[in-house]
Design a protein around this motif. Structure first.
Motif, PDB file in Angstrom:
ATOM      1  N   ASP A  77      -7.036  22.491  -3.860  1.00 52.29           N
ATOM      2  CA  ASP A  77      -7.343  21.727  -2.612  1.00 52.29           C
ATOM      3  C   ASP A  77      -7.883  20.147  -3.018  1.00 52.29           C
ATOM      4  O   ASP A  77      -8.739  19.536  -2.142  1.00 52.29           O
ATOM      5  CB  ASP A  77      -8.644  22.576  -1.864  1.00 52.29           C
ATOM      6  N   ARG A  78      -7.272  19.578  -3.959  1.00 52.28           N
ATOM      7  CA  ARG A  78      -7.684  18.341  -4.293  1.00 52.28           C
ATOM      8  C   ARG A  78      -6.222  17.571  -4.419  1.00 52.28           C
ATOM      9  O   ARG A  78      -5.315  18.212  -5.089  1.00 52.28           O
ATOM     10  CB  ARG A  78      -8.481  18.237  -5.237  1.00 52.28           C
ATOM     11  N   GLY A  79      -6.205  16.155  -4.023  1.00 50.64           N
ATOM     12  CA  GLY A  79      -5.011  15.228  -3.996  1.00 50.64           C
ATOM     13  C   GLY A  79      -5.349  14.282  -5.164  1.00 50.64           C
ATOM     14  O   GLY A  79      -6.313  13.534  -4.809  1.00 50.64           O
ATOM     15  N   ASP A  80      -4.547  14.146  -5.754  1.00 49.49           N
ATOM     16  CA  ASP A  80      -4.887  13.055  -7.082  1.00 49.49           C
ATOM     17  C   ASP A  80      -3.474  12.193  -6.609  1.00 49.49           C
ATOM     18  O   ASP A  80      -2.381  12.481  -6.834  1.00 49.49           O
ATOM     19  CB  ASP A  80      -4.480  13.949  -8.450  1.00 49.49           C
ATOM     20  N   ILE A  81      -3.949  11.055  -6.549  1.00 50.46           N
ATOM     21  CA  ILE A  81      -2.977   9.835  -6.495  1.00 50.46           C
ATOM     22  C   ILE A  81      -2.995   9.188  -7.837  1.00 50.46           C
ATOM     23  O   ILE A  81      -4.101   8.344  -8.189  1.00 50.46           O
ATOM     24  CB  ILE A  81      -3.556   8.930  -5.542  1.00 50.46           C
ATOM     25  N   HIS A  82      -2.003   9.546  -8.838  1.00 50.19           N
ATOM     26  CA  HIS A  82      -1.908   8.979  -9.960  1.00 50.19           C
ATOM     27  C   HIS A  82      -1.376   7.302 -10.072  1.00 50.19           C
ATOM     28  O   HIS A  82      -1.892   6.627 -10.957  1.00 50.19           O
ATOM     29  CB  HIS A  82      -0.994   9.611 -10.578  1.00 50.19           C
ATOM     30  N   TRP A  83      -0.586   7.105  -9.306  1.00 49.53           N
ATOM     31  CA  TRP A  83      -0.093   5.750  -9.303  1.00 49.53           C
ATOM     32  C   TRP A  83       0.362   5.043  -7.948  1.00 49.53           C
ATOM     33  O   TRP A  83       0.938   5.879  -7.159  1.00 49.53           O
ATOM     34  CB  TRP A  83       1.110   5.519 -10.143  1.00 49.53           C
ATOM     35  N   ILE A  84      -0.014   3.805  -7.441  1.00 52.05           N
ATOM     36  CA  ILE A  84       0.519   3.323  -6.473  1.00 52.05           C
ATOM     37  C   ILE A  84       1.009   1.840  -7.083  1.00 52.05           C
ATOM     38  O   ILE A  84       0.366   1.272  -7.349  1.00 52.05           O
ATOM     39  CB  ILE A  84      -0.537   2.843  -5.260  1.00 52.05           C
ATOM     40  N   HIS A  85       2.357   1.921  -6.997  1.00 54.99           N
ATOM     41  CA  HIS A  85       2.940   0.605  -7.710  1.00 54.99           C
ATOM     42  C   HIS A  85       3.754  -0.205  -6.469  1.00 54.99           C
ATOM     43  O   HIS A  85       4.498   0.440  -5.715  1.00 54.99           O
ATOM     44  CB  HIS A  85       4.173   0.982  -8.666  1.00 54.99           C
ATOM     45  N   VAL A  86       3.175  -1.624  -6.405  1.00 51.42           N
ATOM     46  CA  VAL A  86       4.058  -2.310  -5.372  1.00 51.42           C
ATOM     47  C   VAL A  86       4.602  -3.347  -6.181  1.00 51.42           C
ATOM     48  O   VAL A  86       4.074  -4.191  -7.090  1.00 51.42           O
ATOM     49  CB  VAL A  86       2.855  -2.879  -4.418  1.00 51.42           C
ATOM     50  N   ALA A  87       6.002  -3.743  -5.838  1.00 49.16           N
ATOM     51  CA  ALA A  87       6.467  -4.792  -6.570  1.00 49.16           C
ATOM     52  C   ALA A  87       5.617  -6.236  -6.563  1.00 49.16           C
ATOM     53  O   ALA A  87       5.139  -6.520  -5.176  1.00 49.16           O
ATOM     54  CB  ALA A  87       7.887  -4.948  -6.035  1.00 49.16           C
ATOM     55  N   ALA A  88       5.718  -6.934  -7.629  1.00 48.52           N
ATOM     56  CA  ALA A  88       4.769  -8.058  -7.565  1.00 48.52           C
ATOM     57  C   ALA A  88       5.081  -9.076  -6.537  1.00 48.52           C
ATOM     58  O   ALA A  88       3.947  -9.443  -6.069  1.00 48.52           O
ATOM     59  CB  ALA A  88       5.009  -8.753  -9.049  1.00 48.52           C
ATOM     60  N   MET A  89       6.291  -9.115  -6.081  1.00 44.07           N
ATOM     61  CA  MET A  89       6.536 -10.382  -5.025  1.00 44.07           C
ATOM     62  C   MET A  89       6.145  -9.987  -3.623  1.00 44.07           C
ATOM     63  O   MET A  89       6.276 -10.613  -2.868  1.00 44.07           O
ATOM     64  CB  MET A  89       8.150 -10.534  -5.306  1.00 44.07           C
ATOM     65  N   HIS A  90       5.847  -8.343  -3.680  1.00 39.75           N
ATOM     66  CA  HIS A  90       5.548  -8.088  -2.280  1.00 39.75           C
ATOM     67  C   HIS A  90       3.903  -7.785  -2.215  1.00 39.75           C
ATOM     68  O   HIS A  90       3.722  -6.860  -1.143  1.00 39.75           O
ATOM     69  CB  HIS A  90       6.245  -6.807  -1.963  1.00 39.75           C
ATOM     70  N   ARG A  91       3.305  -8.068  -3.098  1.00 37.14           N
ATOM     71  CA  ARG A  91       1.675  -7.928  -3.095  1.00 37.14           C
ATOM     72  C   ARG A  91       1.225  -8.781  -2.079  1.00 37.14           C
ATOM     73  O   ARG A  91       1.514 -10.026  -1.742  1.00 37.14           O
ATOM     74  CB  ARG A  91       1.234  -7.890  -4.238  1.00 37.14           C
ATOM     75  N   GLY A  92      -0.065  -8.297  -1.406  1.00 41.71           N
ATOM     76  CA  GLY A  92      -0.801  -8.995  -0.506  1.00 41.71           C
ATOM     77  C   GLY A  92      -0.030  -8.824   0.911  1.00 41.71           C
ATOM     78  O   GLY A  92      -0.667  -9.710   1.729  1.00 41.71           O
ATOM     79  N   GLU A  93       0.735  -7.940   1.127  1.00 42.64           N
ATOM     80  CA  GLU A  93       1.491  -7.997   2.404  1.00 42.64           C
ATOM     81  C   GLU A  93       0.918  -6.760   3.082  1.00 42.64           C
ATOM     82  O   GLU A  93       1.517  -6.252   4.119  1.00 42.64           O
ATOM     83  CB  GLU A  93       3.041  -7.845   2.194  1.00 42.64           C
ATOM     84  N   GLY A  94      -0.224  -5.755   2.584  1.00 39.49           N
ATOM     85  CA  GLY A  94      -0.464  -4.795   3.192  1.00 39.49           C
ATOM     86  C   GLY A  94       0.254  -3.608   2.886  1.00 39.49           C
ATOM     87  O   GLY A  94       0.031  -2.435   3.358  1.00 39.49           O
ATOM     88  N   ILE A  95       1.078  -3.529   1.991  1.00 39.34           N
ATOM     89  CA  ILE A  95       2.048  -2.300   1.667  1.00 39.34           C
ATOM     90  C   ILE A  95       1.415  -1.204   0.898  1.00 39.34           C
ATOM     91  O   ILE A  95       1.578  -0.029   1.148  1.00 39.34           O
ATOM     92  CB  ILE A  95       3.153  -2.820   0.745  1.00 39.34           C
ATOM     93  N   GLY A  96       0.639  -1.786  -0.048  1.00 38.93           N
ATOM     94  CA  GLY A  96      -0.277  -0.793  -0.820  1.00 38.93           C
ATOM     95  C   GLY A  96      -0.917  -0.161   0.055  1.00 38.93           C
ATOM     96  O   GLY A  96      -1.367   1.497   0.136  1.00 38.93           O
ATOM     97  N   GLN A  97      -1.726  -0.617   1.205  1.00 39.33           N
ATOM     98  CA  GLN A  97      -2.813   0.063   2.110  1.00 39.33           C
ATOM     99  C   GLN A  97      -1.874   1.360   2.834  1.00 39.33           C
ATOM    100  O   GLN A  97      -2.265   2.080   3.283  1.00 39.33           O
ATOM    101  CB  GLN A  97      -3.436  -0.913   3.010  1.00 39.33           C
ATOM    102  N   SER A  98      -0.575   0.722   3.491  1.00 33.07           N
ATOM    103  CA  SER A  98       0.102   1.684   4.111  1.00 33.07           C
ATOM    104  C   SER A  98       0.685   2.877   3.246  1.00 33.07           C
ATOM    105  O   SER A  98       0.554   3.882   3.779  1.00 33.07           O
ATOM    106  CB  SER A  98       1.275   0.837   4.680  1.00 33.07           C
ATOM    107  N   LEU A  99       1.026   2.564   2.043  1.00 34.38           N
ATOM    108  CA  LEU A  99       1.373   3.655   1.264  1.00 34.38           C
ATOM    109  C   LEU A  99       0.283   4.618   0.939  1.00 34.38           C
ATOM    110  O   LEU A  99       0.420   5.675   0.763  1.00 34.38           O
ATOM    111  CB  LEU A  99       1.920   3.010  -0.137  1.00 34.38           C
TER     112      LEU A  99
END
Length: 240
Positions: A77-99
């Motif tokens: 009953d636990r969710g482990d998020i191992h990785w969230i990778h955002v392409a360097a050129m797209h960082r700062g666009e809120g993509i990591g938060q949405s993902l």
């Protein structure tokens, strides 16, 4: 932006995103990063992840182009998020938060009651990411990158995990029922020597209720009583 489950065709894009993301976030040698990417997301490894019912791979697309992905797993009953990778050129666009929100929602829909975020200690940006999402650091583990063990910080979205006292050889230990890793036959729980979770001691086999205090000859965590084995991707052997 569209967020969807990954397919076999996403393999090259996932490897490229992970490569550029790690180059931007970690002070590791290019050869170490490349070896790690192939270990985790090479053709065969990527196929294994897609075929694992307990693993969730999500890809974020912008204008039809993959720009980020997340890798997570449901462990009881636990969710482990191992990785969230955002392409360097797209960082700062809120993509990591949405993902993150999409990954969290999928895990909760699948039955996760608690979310854990895992990130290497050396990644200051990644650690801030989890802190800004309201998760709290509760411990450390290790993850192997190209044959070298690195400290991995563990964050959780709530600090309400129950500890179960157990007496072994006249010594009181504490089983963390919220710190679970998938085994081949059942879950493994982390065992501490104290109620503050400061000193890790061992693992506890949830399949046959046995304390594990050693690894097998191949360096794998294995229960001698029932044969339950911990998958060799993210165990912490530092205190064994």
């Amino acid at each position: 932006m569209e967020i969807r489950e990954a397919t076999t065709d996403d393999g090259p894009a996932v490897r490229s995103i992970a490569l550029r993301s790690m180059e931007a976030s970690y002070s590791l040698s290019p050869s170490t990063i490349e070896s790690a990417i192939m270990q985790w997301y090479g053709v065969d490894s990527f196929a294994d992840l897609l075929n694992d019912d307990g693993v969730l791979l999500l890809v974020a697309e912008r204008d039809g182009e993959p720009v980020a992905f997340s890798e997570s797993a449901l462990v009881d009953d636990r969710g482990d998020i191992h990785w969230i990778h955002v392409a360097a050129m797209h960082r700062g666009e809120g993509i990591g938060q949405s993902l993150y929100e999409a990954t969290r929602e999928r895990l909760m829909d699948a039955g996760a009651e608690t979310i854990r975020g895992l990130v290497l200690a050396m990644n200051s940006e990644g650690n801030r990411f989890w802190e800004q999402r309201g998760l709290q650091k509760v411990g450390e583990g290790t993850v192997e990158v190209d044959g070298t063990a690195f400290v991995e910080n563990i964050y959780v979205d709530e600090d309400s995990v129950e500890l179960k006292p157990v007496v072994v050889d006249d010594r009181e230990l504490y089983i963390d029922q919220g710190d679970i890793d998938r085994g081949s036959e059942g879950p493994f729980y982390t065992v501490y020597t104290d109620e503050n979770r400061e000193n890790r001691y061992s693992y506890y086999c949830g399949n046959c209720d046995t304390l594990i205090t050693s690894m097998d000859t191949m360096g794998r965590l294995s229960c001698e009583e029932c044969g339950n084995q911990l998958k060799p991707t993210r165990w912490d052997a530092a205190y064994m």
